[in-house]
Design a protein around this motif. Structure first.
Motif, PDB file in Angstrom:
ATOM      1  N   TYR A   1       0.551  -0.620   0.190  1.00 34.21           N
ATOM      2  CA  TYR A   1       0.351   0.328  -0.269  1.00 34.21           C
ATOM      3  C   TYR A   1       1.391   1.587   0.226  1.00 34.21           C
ATOM      4  O   TYR A   1       1.816   1.471   0.806  1.00 34.21           O
ATOM      5  CB  TYR A   1      -0.705  -0.234   1.350  1.00 34.21           C
ATOM      6  N   ASN A   2       0.569   2.169  -1.076  1.00 35.58           N
ATOM      7  CA  ASN A   2       1.294   3.473  -1.059  1.00 35.58           C
ATOM      8  C   ASN A   2       3.276   2.681  -1.071  1.00 35.58           C
ATOM      9  O   ASN A   2       3.938   3.426  -0.211  1.00 35.58           O
ATOM     10  CB  ASN A   2       1.641   4.573   0.283  1.00 35.58           C
ATOM     11  N   SER A   3       3.247   1.904  -1.938  1.00 30.99           N
ATOM     12  CA  SER A   3       4.510   2.002  -2.481  1.00 30.99           C
ATOM     13  C   SER A   3       5.369   0.857  -0.919  1.00 30.99           C
ATOM     14  O   SER A   3       6.887   0.663  -0.488  1.00 30.99           O
ATOM     15  CB  SER A   3       5.609   2.773  -2.582  1.00 30.99           C
ATOM     16  N   ASN A   4       4.915   0.840   0.181  1.00 34.22           N
ATOM     17  CA  ASN A   4       5.296   0.201   1.326  1.00 34.22           C
ATOM     18  C   ASN A   4       5.061  -1.721   1.512  1.00 34.22           C
ATOM     19  O   ASN A   4       3.748  -1.306   1.419  1.00 34.22           O
ATOM     20  CB  ASN A   4       4.909   0.938   2.669  1.00 34.22           C
ATOM     21  N   THR A   5       5.023  -2.565   1.805  1.00 39.26           N
ATOM     22  CA  THR A   5       5.000  -3.721   1.951  1.00 39.26           C
ATOM     23  C   THR A   5       4.549  -3.640   3.837  1.00 39.26           C
ATOM     24  O   THR A   5       5.460  -3.590   4.228  1.00 39.26           O
ATOM     25  CB  THR A   5       6.035  -4.680   1.284  1.00 39.26           C
ATOM     26  N   TYR A   6       3.625  -4.311   3.107  1.00 35.22           N
ATOM     27  CA  TYR A   6       2.872  -5.001   5.000  1.00 35.22           C
ATOM     28  C   TYR A   6       2.710  -6.369   5.361  1.00 35.22           C
ATOM     29  O   TYR A   6       2.592  -7.007   4.299  1.00 35.22           O
ATOM     30  CB  TYR A   6       2.004  -3.936   5.638  1.00 35.22           C
ATOM     31  N   THR A   7       3.399  -6.540   6.472  1.00 30.19           N
ATOM     32  CA  THR A   7       3.232  -7.799   6.389  1.00 30.19           C
ATOM     33  C   THR A   7       2.105  -8.425   8.373  1.00 30.19           C
ATOM     34  O   THR A   7       2.465  -7.635   9.249  1.00 30.19           O
ATOM     35  CB  THR A   7       4.398  -9.069   7.250  1.00 30.19           C
ATOM     36  N   PHE A   8       1.114  -9.346   8.110  1.00 29.24           N
ATOM     37  CA  PHE A   8       0.206  -9.459   9.239  1.00 29.24           C
ATOM     38  C   PHE A   8       0.340 -10.780   9.423  1.00 29.24           C
ATOM     39  O   PHE A   8       0.299 -11.746   8.402  1.00 29.24           O
ATOM     40  CB  PHE A   8      -0.716  -8.894   8.735  1.00 29.24           C
ATOM     41  N   THR A   9      -0.204 -11.075  10.674  1.00 27.08           N
ATOM     42  CA  THR A   9      -0.343 -12.382  10.701  1.00 27.08           C
ATOM     43  C   THR A   9      -1.757 -13.194  10.618  1.00 27.08           C
ATOM     44  O   THR A   9      -2.337 -14.717  10.098  1.00 27.08           O
ATOM     45  CB  THR A   9      -0.403 -12.592  11.853  1.00 27.08           C
TER      46      THR A   9
END
Length: 126
Positions: free
Chosen positions: A76-84
């Protein structure tokens, strides 16, 4: 409403004994976690979509819904996020509810079993 998780899903995130005596209350805790804790974040439509797809078969889950349940990454918005994932959330909410039903309590003085109005220390085997 069907449960989005099963007892076997717990082993991935949190230990729960395979010999729990009150498995019906665990199912109730899962239902309560979904209805009272998770539903307010997802909304009615998404929760119903997940339940409908899982009730048909686990293979009918869309890729996005599978990722939502199992966790993963998104950008999202060039940022990568990790979630469980949602399963982990339901498991932790369920455990918090289940602990209230269990006769074994974790206290500052150790683990005790509530058999009457007084607590008894739990033996090592338990």
């Amino acid at each position: 409403m069907i449960n989005l998780i099963t007892k076997s899903d717990f082993s991935t995130y949190k230990y729960i004994a395979s010999s729990i005596k009150n498995e019906q209350s665990l199912d109730q805790c899962i239902q309560e976690a979904q209805l009272f804790d998770i539903k307010k974040w997802l909304g009615d439509a998404l929760l119903k979509e997940l339940c409908d797809q899982l009730s048909t078969s686990p293979e009918s889950l869309t890729t996005l819904n599978k990722t939502l349940l199992d966790g993963g990454e998104y950008t999202y918005n060039s940022n990568t996020y990790t979630f469980t994932g949602l399963k982990a959330c339901i498991i932790y909410y369920s455990i918090a509810r289940y602990v209230k039903y269990d006769s074994v309590k974790f206290t500052m003085g150790g683990i005790v079993k509530k058999e009457d109005i007084y607590s008894q220390p739990v033996d090592d085997k338990t």
